[in-house]
Design a protein around this motif. Sequence first.
Motif, PDB file in Angstrom:
ATOM      1  N   GLU A  18       0.928  -1.512   0.065  1.00 55.05           N
ATOM      2  CA  GLU A  18      -0.038   0.057   0.026  1.00 55.05           C
ATOM      3  C   GLU A  18       0.707   1.132  -0.161  1.00 55.05           C
ATOM      4  N   VAL A  19       2.181   1.336   0.668  1.00 59.25           N
ATOM      5  CA  VAL A  19       3.021   2.336   0.694  1.00 59.25           C
ATOM      6  C   VAL A  19       3.328   2.653  -0.682  1.00 59.25           C
ATOM      7  N   PHE A  20       3.417   1.557  -1.604  1.00 59.00           N
ATOM      8  CA  PHE A  20       4.098   1.707  -2.922  1.00 59.00           C
ATOM      9  C   PHE A  20       3.196   2.118  -4.206  1.00 59.00           C
ATOM     10  N   GLU A  21       2.028   2.184  -3.467  1.00 57.97           N
ATOM     11  CA  GLU A  21       0.983   2.350  -4.436  1.00 57.97           C
ATOM     12  C   GLU A  21       0.923   3.596  -5.115  1.00 57.97           C
ATOM     13  N   SER A  22       1.460   4.540  -4.650  1.00 60.32           N
ATOM     14  CA  SER A  22       1.854   6.024  -4.987  1.00 60.32           C
ATOM     15  C   SER A  22       2.392   5.639  -6.497  1.00 60.32           C
ATOM     16  N   GLU A  28       9.035   0.235 -11.728  1.00 56.47           N
ATOM     17  CA  GLU A  28       9.576   0.969 -10.557  1.00 56.47           C
ATOM     18  C   GLU A  28       9.062   0.505  -9.097  1.00 56.47           C
ATOM     19  N   TYR A  29       7.745  -0.261  -9.374  1.00 57.71           N
ATOM     20  CA  TYR A  29       7.068  -0.942  -8.229  1.00 57.71           C
ATOM     21  C   TYR A  29       7.741  -2.357  -7.794  1.00 57.71           C
ATOM     22  N   GLU A  30       8.184  -2.998  -8.876  1.00 56.62           N
ATOM     23  CA  GLU A  30       8.792  -4.085  -8.801  1.00 56.62           C
ATOM     24  C   GLU A  30      10.370  -3.694  -8.013  1.00 56.62           C
ATOM     25  N   CYS A  31      11.091  -2.769  -8.592  1.00 54.72           N
ATOM     26  CA  CYS A  31      12.245  -2.365  -7.978  1.00 54.72           C
ATOM     27  C   CYS A  31      12.113  -2.198  -6.454  1.00 54.72           C
ATOM     28  N   ARG A  32      11.257  -1.408  -6.182  1.00 52.95           N
ATOM     29  CA  ARG A  32      10.997  -1.211  -4.949  1.00 52.95           C
ATOM     30  C   ARG A  32      10.915  -2.190  -4.068  1.00 52.95           C
ATOM     31  N   LEU A  33       9.976  -3.244  -4.431  1.00 56.94           N
ATOM     32  CA  LEU A  33       9.876  -4.355  -3.637  1.00 56.94           C
ATOM     33  C   LEU A  33      11.213  -5.152  -3.564  1.00 56.94           C
ATOM     34  N   ALA A  34      12.026  -5.344  -4.567  1.00 57.21           N
ATOM     35  CA  ALA A  34      13.278  -5.939  -4.636  1.00 57.21           C
ATOM     36  C   ALA A  34      14.232  -5.065  -3.585  1.00 57.21           C
ATOM     37  N   PHE A 121       9.909  -9.141  -4.444  1.00 56.06           N
ATOM     38  CA  PHE A 121      10.203  -9.163  -3.195  1.00 56.06           C
ATOM     39  C   PHE A 121      11.189 -10.091  -2.886  1.00 56.06           C
ATOM     40  N   ALA A 122      10.624 -11.683  -3.302  1.00 60.02           N
ATOM     41  CA  ALA A 122      11.704 -12.879  -2.916  1.00 60.02           C
ATOM     42  C   ALA A 122      12.952 -12.775  -3.671  1.00 60.02           C
ATOM     43  N   ALA A 123      12.995 -12.329  -5.040  1.00 62.73           N
ATOM     44  CA  ALA A 123      14.087 -12.021  -5.843  1.00 62.73           C
ATOM     45  C   ALA A 123      15.033 -11.177  -4.881  1.00 62.73           C
ATOM     46  N   GLY A 124      14.565  -9.919  -4.546  1.00 60.53           N
ATOM     47  CA  GLY A 124      15.363  -9.158  -3.690  1.00 60.53           C
ATOM     48  C   GLY A 124      16.053  -9.857  -2.515  1.00 60.53           C
ATOM     49  N   ILE A 125      15.332 -10.557  -1.780  1.00 56.52           N
ATOM     50  CA  ILE A 125      15.759 -11.718  -0.726  1.00 56.52           C
ATOM     51  C   ILE A 125      16.840 -12.256  -1.237  1.00 56.52           C
TER      52      ILE A 125
END
Length: 173
Positions: A18-22, A28-34, A121-125
């Motif tokens: 929800e914080v990333f919804e902006s 960019e969304y996927e980069c933030r999750l990563a 997110f898992a890829a970032g982990i």
Amino acid sequence: QRRRKKTQYISLFCSKIEVFESTNQKNEYECRLADVGFDVGVRMLELLVHREKAGKRENRILGILSFLHTNVWKSLFGKTADSLERGTSADDEYMISDHDLLVNRYISVPRDMGHLNCGSFAAGIVEGVLKSAGFPARVTAHSVASEGLSRPKTTILIKFAPEVIERDERLGS
């Protein structure tokens, strides 16, 4: 107890989404999750090496990938990943697949976000664990359609840096 932990984990993850919804752009969304996942991966490596390996770290590619596939996955997602495979097109590529990744299970992706994959997110982990362990790699998440499954499986593609492959060959893989 386990059900409550899963609920808390999903609640925390959804609030992060929800914080990333902006952000309106999928990449960019996927980069933030990563990026968030990377920080989690760095901390998970330290925790699990201390807790499960008595401070001993892996120095071989197959050792660290096995550690990710079993220990890290089970600690974060409650089960081991479904498969760990070597890429067929390149010697420096490996894949970790999960048919029902927890971070994708409870997320409804809006139509305007297209094929957003929260598996980033898992890829970032994975990237955080690998880099902290001395195995720099480029890690990405992909959705792959599979027969017999209602939703696509998530495949984490790992492409190791050339120096990692060279080091592993010197160690005698």
